[in-house]
Design a protein around this motif. Sequence first.
Motif: not given
Length: 92
Positions: A22, A25-27, A67, A73, A77
């Motif tokens: 994580a 970008l996943d937060s 990222e 990754m 996005y």
Amino acid sequence: MNIRTACFGALALAVFSGTALAGALDSPKMMEPFFTDSGMKTMKSDDEMKAAWAAMSKDDQAMMMKECQDAAMSKPYAAFCEKLKALGGANK
């Protein structure tokens, strides 16, 4: 006893691996300022994104740029990273 130890070991590995993967970008906390909706499907205007980018710490900016430069990754996005690269390039 060995099966029990193996199961706990596998569980621990899964938990730690998931945490390690994580990133920024996943937060939701990191991404929220750039989107208009809670589902993070609609990006804000360029001016609003620029303001959100400027409000972030340099460390957070660097983490997000790193990222976005990682092809694996950044793939989910891609549109966000394209806008971010334009913003990041303007600050350098």
